[in-house]
Design a protein around this motif. Structure first.
Motif, PDB file in Angstrom:
ATOM      1  N   HIS A 196      10.203   2.023 -52.621  1.00 41.81           N
ATOM      2  CA  HIS A 196       9.792   1.606 -53.967  1.00 41.81           C
ATOM      3  C   HIS A 196       8.876   2.660 -54.586  1.00 41.81           C
ATOM      4  O   HIS A 196       7.948   2.327 -55.318  1.00 41.81           O
TER       5      HIS A 196
ATOM      6  N   ASP B  80      16.898   2.891 -51.322  1.00 40.95           N
ATOM      7  CA  ASP B  80      16.791   1.443 -51.116  1.00 40.95           C
ATOM      8  C   ASP B  80      18.065   0.766 -51.634  1.00 40.95           C
ATOM      9  O   ASP B  80      18.349   0.811 -52.831  1.00 40.95           O
TER      10      ASP B  80
ATOM     11  N   GLU C  61      19.488  -7.561 -56.154  1.00 36.23           N
ATOM     12  CA  GLU C  61      18.636  -7.910 -55.009  1.00 36.23           C
ATOM     13  C   GLU C  61      17.170  -7.901 -55.441  1.00 36.23           C
ATOM     14  O   GLU C  61      16.353  -8.662 -54.952  1.00 36.23           O
ATOM     15  N   GLU C  62      16.871  -6.983 -56.374  1.00 32.83           N
ATOM     16  CA  GLU C  62      15.483  -6.862 -56.834  1.00 32.83           C
ATOM     17  C   GLU C  62      15.194  -7.935 -57.892  1.00 32.83           C
ATOM     18  O   GLU C  62      16.047  -8.225 -58.723  1.00 32.83           O
TER      19      GLU C  62
ATOM     20  N   GLN D 262      12.062   1.110 -44.648  1.00 33.66           N
ATOM     21  CA  GLN D 262      10.968   0.827 -45.595  1.00 33.66           C
ATOM     22  C   GLN D 262       9.656   0.566 -44.858  1.00 33.66           C
ATOM     23  O   GLN D 262       8.761  -0.110 -45.363  1.00 33.66           O
TER      24      GLN D 262
ATOM     25  N   HIS E 165      22.660  -3.470 -52.233  1.00 37.05           N
ATOM     26  CA  HIS E 165      22.479  -3.510 -53.695  1.00 37.05           C
ATOM     27  C   HIS E 165      22.310  -2.114 -54.265  1.00 37.05           C
ATOM     28  O   HIS E 165      21.910  -1.182 -53.548  1.00 37.05           O
TER      29      HIS E 165
HETATM   30 MN    MN Z   1      13.750  -2.937 -52.874  1.00 31.92          MN
END
Ligand code: MN
Ligand code: GLV
Ligand code: MN
Length: 432
Positions: free
Chosen positions: A404, A113, A147-148, A215, A102
């Motif tokens: 994030h 990310d 995706e988020e 992550q 994404h």
């Molecule tokens: Mn994310």
């Protein structure tokens, strides 16, 4: 050459599917592209904010399409803006091997990310093309929409819809915080196709591989270049509304209060306890949004909206957490605060496919990298692609395991290593 079958140059594959051609990743080009994409943001650098169907999201999509134009891949967009770029194989009609991720970014987050999995897949395809590789099955790059969960409160909207895990009527009911409907906004963004056509049949793809930053801290801490994901945690999201009684902060006696904020804080506390209480480090739970009404220093809070995000690699353990959290909410109801709980999603965990894992592991070995098995703890489109086809993920280290956040960082060499392994994995899976 056998009619109807692929002909591979004898140098393309040696023993055990080994890819003999050299794979050359253009690391500076990939770094430049990641840098350019990071600049398409609604937050000042180094932070990135890129919310679904915003002007910056559309600019980022246009940028990607510009890059794809140079590759000769065939482009398709569906009604949600999921974008597919296909490199035809030499055996027409076979299900493709897909890779992607994404480009939407949560508010004030970082630049790696998701984007590493999109631009990385593009670079992997370009590297295979430059190496003269000829795929048997088609290879397809996918840019997944949202995706988020930032805008509509639901994560993995694009891949979820592709897998049929959210239906067109459910999609039409989604609204953002301004009360704007997903159907209206996606049309305004230029995606006017039929939502009914987004869902793909099982078996549409041969396999799916997603490249992503870890992550988490393990790869960096242990000095391992490649994480091979074994399972992806299952998230559930609850929206909780609390209605107590407002009033003057000076005149309503303590014995007569029904304070929605205090009810909310007890629930938030219970969310943490529920996760710690399972005894497993794989149980994770978070209250990420906590809105208070009327938000005045001298008024008793009358209403609270909060979100609960609970995840686990084991469904039964996640359900145990949810039972404890619901009990805490029920306790507030018993205290006189009205409660309303909406389950936004309750997704099943995924065990990654053994053959995809094997292909990633062999590709990493061939490219000379150490690997380590890992769990995926974040949302990933692979979670839903796994409902359509055998799926797996490649993780690369990121600094301090941070994500994030604006200081999210992955070394260019670490990204290039991931792309090298991705390219070889795609080559293995695309070979018939
Ligand atoms: Mn994310
Ligand atoms: C997205 O990154 C999520 O894990 O929710
Ligand atoms: Mn991601």
């Amino acid at each position: 050459m056998v009619a109807g079958r692929c002909y591979h140059h004898p140098l393309q594959h040696g023993r055990g599917g080994r890819l003999v051609v050299e794979i050359d990743i253009d690391q500076p080009r990939l770094s430049d592209e990641l840098e350019h994409l990071a600049g398409l943001s609604d937050a000042p650098a180094p932070a990135v904010t890129r919310v679904l169907y915003s002007d910056t999201d559309l600019a980022a999509r246009a940028y990607l399409k510009g890059l794809l134009a140079g590759t000769g891949l065939r482009l398709r967009e569906d009604a949600l803006g999921n974008t597919f770029a296909r490199w035809e194989g030499c055996e027409p009609g076979l299900p493709a091997v897909a890779s992607g991720s994404h480009i939407d970014a949560v508010p004030h987050s970082g630049r790696f990310d998701g984007t590493v999995g999109v631009l990385g897949a593009l670079e992997a395809i370009r590297a295979l093309q430059a190496a003269g590789f000829s795929p048997g099955r088609p290879i397809e790059l996918i840019l997944f929409t949202s995706e988020e969960p930032t805008r509509f409160g639901l994560g993995c909207i694009g891949s979820r819809a592709m897998a049929g895990a959210v239906t067109p009527p459910q999609l039409r009911r989604l609204e953002d915080e301004e009360g704007r409907n997903l159907d209206e906004v996606r049309r305004q963004a230029g995606f006017r196709g039929d939502l009914e056509d987004v869902r793909l049949p099982k078996g549409h793809y041969h396999a799916f591989v997603e490249l992503h930053i870890e992550q988490g801290p393990l790869l960096e801490r242990e000095g391992v270049s490649i994480g091979v994901v074994e399972a992806i945690a299952a998230p559930t999201t609850l929206h909780v509304k609390l209605r107590g009684e407002g009033g003057h902060a000076g005149t309503v006696l303590m014995s007569e209060r029904r304070d929605a904020l205090l009810a909310g804080t007890r629930i938030a506390q219970a969310v943490e306890e529920a996760a710690r209480g399972t005894g497993s480090g794989n149980s994770i739970a978070t209250v990420g949004i906590f809105d208070v009404h009327p938000r005045a220093a001298n008024s008793i809070p009358s209403e609270v909206f909060l979100t609960v995000d609970a995840r686990d690699t084991e469904l039964a353990r996640r359900d145990t957490m949810v039972v404890a959290i619901r009990a805490a909410i029920a306790a507030e109801e018993a205290r006189g605060v009205a409660t309303e709980v909406e389950v936004i999603n309750a997704d099943p965990p995924v065990i990654c496919d053994a053959e995809v894992i094997q292909a990633i592991t062999a590709a990493a070995e061939e490219a000379g990298f150490w690997t380590r098995p890992l769990f995926g703890r974040a949302y990933h489109d692979a979670l839903f692609m796994a409902q359509l086809c055998p799926s797996g993920m490649i993780f690369i280290p990121c600094r301090g395991g941070v994500s994030h956040r604006p200081d999210e960082y992955a070394e260019p060499e670490a990204i290039a290593a991931g792309v090298r392994v991705l390219a070889r994995t795609l080559a293995r899976l695309a070979t018939t």
